[in-house]
Design an enzyme around this catalytic site. Structure first.
Site, short mmCIF file in Angstrom:
data_model
loop_
_atom_site.label_atom_id
_atom_site.label_comp_id
_atom_site.label_asym_id
_atom_site.label_seq_id
_atom_site.Cartn_x
_atom_site.Cartn_y
_atom_site.Cartn_z
N ASN A 50 -5.49 -5.76 2.49
CA ASN A 50 -6.07 -5.23 3.74
C ASN A 50 -7.34 -6.03 4.04
O ASN A 50 -8.15 -6.28 3.13
CB ASN A 50 -6.38 -3.75 3.56
CG ASN A 50 -5.22 -3.03 2.91
OD1 ASN A 50 -4.84 -3.33 1.79
ND2 ASN A 50 -4.62 -2.11 3.62
N GLU A 70 0.86 -1.19 0.00
CA GLU A 70 0.00 0.00 0.00
C GLU A 70 0.89 1.24 0.00
O GLU A 70 1.85 1.31 0.77
CB GLU A 70 -0.87 -0.11 1.26
CG GLU A 70 -1.31 1.15 1.88
CD GLU A 70 -1.89 0.91 3.29
OE1 GLU A 70 -2.25 -0.24 3.65
OE2 GLU A 70 -1.96 1.88 4.05
N HIS A 116 -2.82 -5.66 11.01
CA HIS A 116 -3.72 -6.70 10.48
C HIS A 116 -3.60 -8.02 11.25
O HIS A 116 -3.20 -9.03 10.68
CB HIS A 116 -3.41 -6.97 9.01
CG HIS A 116 -3.54 -5.77 8.11
ND1 HIS A 116 -3.02 -5.71 6.84
CD2 HIS A 116 -4.18 -4.59 8.30
CE1 HIS A 116 -3.30 -4.54 6.29
NE2 HIS A 116 -4.01 -3.83 7.16
P1 FAE Z 1 -12.18 -5.18 15.35
O1 FAE Z 1 -12.57 -4.24 14.27
O2 FAE Z 1 -10.84 -5.05 15.97
O3 FAE Z 1 -13.31 -5.08 16.49
C1 FAE Z 1 -13.24 -5.74 17.71
C2 FAE Z 1 -13.99 -4.93 18.75
O4 FAE Z 1 -14.21 -5.74 19.89
C3 FAE Z 1 -13.24 -3.70 19.22
O5 FAE Z 1 -14.10 -2.58 19.18
C4 FAE Z 1 -12.81 -4.06 20.64
O6 FAE Z 1 -12.74 -2.92 21.49
C5 FAE Z 1 -13.91 -5.00 21.06
N1 FAE Z 1 -13.52 -5.99 22.08
C6 FAE Z 1 -12.44 -6.79 22.06
N2 FAE Z 1 -12.43 -7.62 23.13
C7 FAE Z 1 -13.55 -7.32 23.84
C8 FAE Z 1 -14.09 -7.82 25.06
N3 FAE Z 1 -13.48 -8.80 25.75
N4 FAE Z 1 -15.25 -7.28 25.53
C9 FAE Z 1 -15.87 -6.28 24.84
N5 FAE Z 1 -15.38 -5.76 23.68
C10 FAE Z 1 -14.25 -6.29 23.18
O7 FAE Z 1 -12.30 -6.69 14.87
N6 FAE Z 1 -7.97 -2.97 7.28
C11 FAE Z 1 -8.38 -2.76 6.01
O8 FAE Z 1 -9.03 -3.62 5.42
N7 FAE Z 1 -8.07 -1.57 5.38
C12 FAE Z 1 -7.33 -0.58 5.98
O9 FAE Z 1 -7.09 0.46 5.38
C13 FAE Z 1 -6.87 -0.81 7.31
N8 FAE Z 1 -6.10 0.10 7.95
C14 FAE Z 1 -5.80 -0.07 9.28
C15 FAE Z 1 -5.15 0.94 9.97
C16 FAE Z 1 -4.95 0.81 11.35
C17 FAE Z 1 -4.25 1.91 12.10
C18 FAE Z 1 -5.41 -0.34 12.04
C19 FAE Z 1 -5.23 -0.50 13.53
C20 FAE Z 1 -6.05 -1.36 11.34
C21 FAE Z 1 -6.25 -1.24 9.98
N9 FAE Z 1 -6.92 -2.23 9.27
C22 FAE Z 1 -7.26 -2.03 7.95
C23 FAE Z 1 -7.32 -3.49 9.90
C24 FAE Z 1 -8.82 -3.56 10.21
O10 FAE Z 1 -9.23 -2.39 10.90
C25 FAE Z 1 -9.08 -4.82 11.05
O11 FAE Z 1 -8.70 -5.93 10.25
C26 FAE Z 1 -10.53 -4.96 11.43
O12 FAE Z 1 -10.96 -3.87 12.21
C27 FAE Z 1 -10.75 -6.25 12.21
O13 FAE Z 1 -12.14 -6.44 12.34
P2 FAE Z 1 -12.69 -7.39 13.48
O14 FAE Z 1 -14.18 -7.44 13.34
O15 FAE Z 1 -11.95 -8.67 13.46
#
Ligand code: FAE
Length: 545
Positions: A522, A398, A484
């Protein structure tokens, strides 16, 4: 609130859901629902037919599809609701002047770029607060995650990429790729609000000069570049550039949240889910244990914290259907703890295994003085160098912004490499914490792959790497963090082929822990599409009366 999206894009349910979010924010509720008065009662919901843990991509899809099926659903989210302006009138703080809103209970920011010209000018002292970005440290790898209603969608770069079909099929041999590419990927992209930059605007705007410079260097090397879709509203971005809309992507906002323009989950899936009237979200509640009642229902123990991080209440919740959407780290930790402490002893041995970084490596190149990248850079990446077809050295890089507001001649990249290394989590009974077995040796292959590609680019353009961005040790390749995190409860191993957790009926995983460590691009479109597939199957087969 609605200024981020054009009115015609909002459904009636999204408008109702956004109103619920706004009411909760205004009144300072940590319980959000269409009937805010009811949701605000201390014990309004302690049992629900369905509970969803986490409000990121996997959790948001589960909540919406359950609610549309008429199933009353409670979402438990450990982060806060990001909907209330601070004293500066903004919901999120900027990357250039971070404050307490930036990071999850820290006293100093921990940005991916540690230094500039070897100077410690990037990170700043902040107050302790449930900020929106967390960096979870393990022995030899740290993991960035979003905290709040919307999970990672609040902090990510919005790149909405569908993986190459052949690699998806390689990673998920038991999943029907026709169905994914015909039904679930399109469904996910539509609900997420994916759009693409206008190529003519891209070619002419100063805000993507940094991308055009990297493209030129890739092309000179004989490499292919490709436009990448995004969930940031490019119409809004064009208006930012024209000075007719408030700036967000063009004001350096991204990893600590975007105040405008980004279609994060609280404006898409979660707003629609709340608009059904069947969903309640509790914020600042972290689930720490899962067990099973004699009747087969699930019992959760959750700690509610205040804004200082102090536990102010410990609650028990009961549900018939439990959906785990805590992300790769959150979900894996909960299941591993449940297995190792004996509350769910029949979980598969593969819970905790198959984890990877999606091969993430960050690096910078130093350009010639005449190749200016521009002081003005949009924070939303729109292009990648695509060398994934090179089977000996798969890399999708990227082209990332470095929006300092000054000309710096740096081309920055987040390389996604085809690193096949995987690690496992283990549970430490003494501390009750999980450990991650990922080591520097696991990262070495990602670095070697990134180096092989970027050595070619440097050779073709007579350029060199930047040595000043990742700490005083002149590190070139940042291989000690990932954006990721993927795996830990891999589809078809810890679960069946639809995310049903092995050994436990009516317990499901819907998030990034299902993806076996790598997806080549991503990941959030893949996570969303897989969650859509799981929900379609579960609602058709498991919840019928
Ligand atoms: P996620 O979105 O992490 O959600 C999990 C949620 O569960 C969070 O809100 C937590 O606070 C909550 N949680 C966790 N444990 C507990 C618990 N015990 N009790 C209550 N709540 C809890 O999971 N991906 C892309 O495709 N494109 C991008 O451009 C991209 N850029 C990124 C840039 C950054 C800075 C970061 C950090 C990540 C990026 N990602 C990107 C990755 C993407 O955001 C990530 O793969 C997804 O958010 C993961 O989705 P999930 O549903 O697995």
């Amino acid at each position: 609130m609605t200024s981020n999206l054009t009115q015609r894009q909002l459904t009636r349910r999204q408008i109702l859901g956004m109103a619920a979010l706004q009411t909760a924010a205004t009144l300072g509720f940590t319980r959000i629902g269409l009937d805010s008065a009811r949701a605000a009662q201390p014990d309004a919901v302690d049992t629900a037919p369905a509970i969803v843990i986490g409000s990121g991509y996997g959790g948001a899809v589960a909540a919406l599809r359950l609610a549309q099926a008429g199933i009353r659903t409670l979402v438990l989210e450990m982060g806060r609701l990001w909907n209330t302006p601070g004293p500066d009138g903004k919901i999120f703080c900027s990357t250039r002047t971070p404050d307490q809103r930036s990071m999850w209970f820290r006293t100093r920011t921990e940005a991916p770029l540690g230094t500039f010209l070897w100077l410690d000018v990037v990170n700043q002292d902040i107050g302790r607060y449930p900020g929106v970005l967390d960096r979870v440290h393990f022995a030899q790898m740290s993991v960035y995650v979003g905290r709040g209603v919307g999970g990672g969608s609040l902090v990510n770069g919005g790149m909405a990429v569908t993986p190459p079909r052949a690699y998806f099929a390689e990673q998920f041999p038991t999943v029907d790729a026709d169905e994914m590419y015909g039904t679930y990927f399109p469904r996910a992209r539509a609900a997420l609000g994916v759009n693409t930059v206008d190529p003519a605007w891209f070619e002419s705007t100063e805000w993507y000069r940094f991308t055009r410079v990297s493209r030129k260097h890739a092309e000179k090397t004989g490499l292919r570049t490709t436009f990448v879709p995004n969930v940031y509203d490019f119409g809004h971005m064009a208006r930012e550039a024209a000075g007719t809309a408030p700036k967000s992507a063009l004001a350096g906002e991204v990893i600590y949240g975007n105040n405008h323009g980004k279609r994060s989950l609280d404006k898409t899936y979660l707003a629609t889910a709340l608009g059904t009237g069947h969903v309640t979200i509790h914020t600042l509640e972290k689930v720490r244990a899962i067990s099973r009642a004699p009747d087969g229902s699930y019992v959760l123990t959750a700690d509610r914290v205040d804004e200082t991080g102090r536990v102010v209440e410990t609650k028990e919740y009961g549900c018939t259907y439990l959906f785990l959407g805590g992300g790769s780290l959150g979900t894996t930790e909960l299941l591993l703890r449940a297995r190792e402490t004996g509350t769910l002893p029949d979980l598969a041995p593969s819970v905790g295994a198959g984890w990877g970084t999606n091969g993430n490596v960050m690096l910078g190149r130093a350009n010639h003085l005449w190749d200016t990248v521009g002081a003005n850079q949009s924070t939303m990446p729109v292009m990648g160098i695509d060398d994934w077809a090179n089977a000996d050295n798969r890399v999708f890089a990227e082209i990332a912004p470095l929006p300092t507001g000054l000309e710096h001649w740096v081309s920055l990249y987040l390389a996604i490499t085809g690193n096949p290394e995987r690690a496992s989590f283990s549970y430490d009974t003494g501390s009750g914490e999980v450990r991650l077995g990922w080591t520097a040796a696991h990262s070495a292959l990602s670095v070697a792959m990134a180096r092989k590609l970027f050595d070619r680019i440097n050779a073709a353009n007579s350029t060199i790497y930047r040595y000043d961005l990742f700490g005083s040790s002149s590190k070139v390749f940042a291989d000690d963090f990932t954006y990721h995190p993927l795996g830990g409860c891999v589809l078809g191993r810890a679960t069946d082929d639809y995310g049903r957790v092995k050994g436990y009926p009516r317990l499901y995983v819907t998030d990034g822990s299902l993806v076996p460590g790598s997806i080549g691009v991503n990941p959030f479109v893949t996570i969303t599409a897989l969650a859509e597939r799981t929900m379609a199957r579960v609602l058709a087969e498991d919840t019928a009366p």
